[in-house]
Design an enzyme around this catalytic site. Structure first.
Site, mmCIF file in Angstrom:
data_model
loop_
_atom_site.group_PDB
_atom_site.id
_atom_site.type_symbol
_atom_site.label_atom_id
_atom_site.label_comp_id
_atom_site.label_asym_id
_atom_site.label_seq_id
_atom_site.Cartn_x
_atom_site.Cartn_y
_atom_site.Cartn_z
ATOM 1 N N ASN A 39 -16.739 -35.299 19.025
ATOM 2 C CA ASN A 39 -16.006 -34.064 18.765
ATOM 3 C C ASN A 39 -15.610 -34.000 17.290
ATOM 4 O O ASN A 39 -15.351 -35.014 16.645
ATOM 5 C CB ASN A 39 -14.797 -33.905 19.689
ATOM 6 N N GLU A 41 -13.023 -31.694 15.134
ATOM 7 C CA GLU A 41 -11.982 -30.672 15.134
ATOM 8 C C GLU A 41 -11.892 -29.977 13.789
ATOM 9 O O GLU A 41 -12.363 -30.474 12.775
ATOM 10 C CB GLU A 41 -10.623 -31.311 15.456
ATOM 11 N N CYS A 50 -17.425 -29.719 20.424
ATOM 12 C CA CYS A 50 -17.313 -30.766 21.437
ATOM 13 C C CYS A 50 -18.404 -31.817 21.235
ATOM 14 O O CYS A 50 -19.474 -31.539 20.679
ATOM 15 C CB CYS A 50 -17.458 -30.170 22.828
ATOM 16 N N GLU A 52 -20.354 -33.162 23.503
ATOM 17 C CA GLU A 52 -21.576 -32.810 24.238
ATOM 18 C C GLU A 52 -22.403 -31.792 23.458
ATOM 19 O O GLU A 52 -23.632 -31.898 23.393
ATOM 20 C CB GLU A 52 -21.226 -32.240 25.620
ATOM 21 N N CYS A 83 -15.975 -29.863 29.182
ATOM 22 C CA CYS A 83 -15.275 -28.584 29.319
ATOM 23 C C CYS A 83 -16.231 -27.555 29.931
ATOM 24 O O CYS A 83 -17.434 -27.792 30.062
ATOM 25 C CB CYS A 83 -14.760 -28.109 27.956
ATOM 26 N N CYS A 86 -19.239 -26.629 27.718
ATOM 27 C CA CYS A 86 -20.245 -27.689 27.647
ATOM 28 C C CYS A 86 -20.987 -27.862 28.963
ATOM 29 O O CYS A 86 -22.156 -28.229 28.978
ATOM 30 C CB CYS A 86 -19.606 -29.002 27.199
#
Length: 130
Positions: A39, A41, A50, A52, A83, A86
């Site tokens: 990830n 940010e 993310c 994935e 999530c 994803c």
């Protein structure tokens, strides 16, 4: 390298200065190639990426399009599933029976298939393209 080890290794590279929640993901394609992502940010939430999604982007950039297996790991009290966004991204490149292993850095794990993670997924045939 086992897939979960690849996810664990890339997790260390996560850029998570705001949430401090590092996630690593790795996927194996049907040709056996492994791609990983972490990830990333951004202070302008929710503009991050993310783990994935990063692994999928690396796979597609390399010219691959079919996922055979997925592993996701985070430092969490219980295994963290992908999530919603994803889950849809994984379903774009994986058949429903593809196994997703979700793990914690403490060694807990759980597995579900892509279909179990995203029942009733939106697919190309909903648009008349299937």
């Amino acid at each position: 390298m086992p897939l979960l080890d690849a996810a664990r290794a890339v997790r260390e590279n996560a850029h998570a200065p705001y949430s401090r929640f590092k996630v690593g993901a790795a996927l194996r394609t049907t040709t056996g190639a492994v791609f990983s992502g972490c990830n990333v940010e951004n202070v302008a939430y929710p503009e991050g990426t993310c783990a994935e999604a990063g692994a999928i982007a690396a796979m597609v950039a390399a010219g691959e399009t079919r996922i055979a297996e997925v592993a996701v790991i985070a430092d969490s009290p219980s295994p963290v599933p992908p999530c919603g966004g994803c889950r849809q991204k994984l379903a774009e490149f994986a058949d429903g029976d593809v196994v997703v292993t979700m793990a914690t850095t403490a060694g807990q794990s759980a597995t579900l298939t892509v279909a179990e993670l995203l029942p009733g997924r939106f697919a190309a045939d909903h648009m008349g393209n299937g």
